[in-house]
Write an enzyme that holds these catalytic residues in place. Sequence first.
Site: not given
Ligand code: BEZ
Length: 212
Positions: A46
């Site tokens: 994110c």
């Molecule tokens: C991420 O944004 O890196 C992420 C969020 C939740 C689960 C896996 C990755």
Amino acid sequence: MATLRLGDIAPDFTADSSTGTINLYDYLGDGWGILFSHPADFTPVCTTELGTASKFKGEFDKRNVKMLALSVDGAASHLEWIKDINEVQETEVNFPIIADEDKKVSDLYDMIHPNANSTLTVRSVFIIAPDKTVKLTLTYPASTGRNFHELLRVIDSLQLTANHKVATPANWKNGENVVVSPAISTEDAKEIFTKGVEEIKPYLRMTPDPTV
Ligand code: BEZ
């Protein structure tokens, strides 16, 4: 809320965000919108997505598309996370992130898929037209970051096909030849598309992008 389908009216909402209270319809005005959800604050993928989205804002602006992100954490958390995003992505987050702690918006837009994760939103994308109808939905898993070039590409196609009787072929990019809508005859197409119509098959007619 049942799953939103193409052509449905995007539900309006008022919610807290990183820039204060926001009402979707007021925020969009009479332009286009892109609403995209993130699983949670302080997560790696994110962080890259929001940094990338900020760098693309000029391209969304050019297309009259307002950007709106969402994550299920609170506004205070978003503001702390934005500092990290700005630092590590060398950018300034320049659009609001909805603070959906009570999951009101996530539920309204069916962004939580319990068999994937019961509390976090998946990576949903909704592209909303000026008449507030949903023109595109996308769902990616938490483990896959989205491609913002593709989001701009599909917006170009949506905006072109909203105004002209054409469709866009596989891997089409802005300015390339387009497909004549199957709804019009080749005879009529030749009248409408003065730059020329190539009939490859009776059902496959190509013409230069009418806006170029
Ligand atoms: C991420 O944004 O890196 C992420 C969020 C939740 C689960 C896996 C990755």
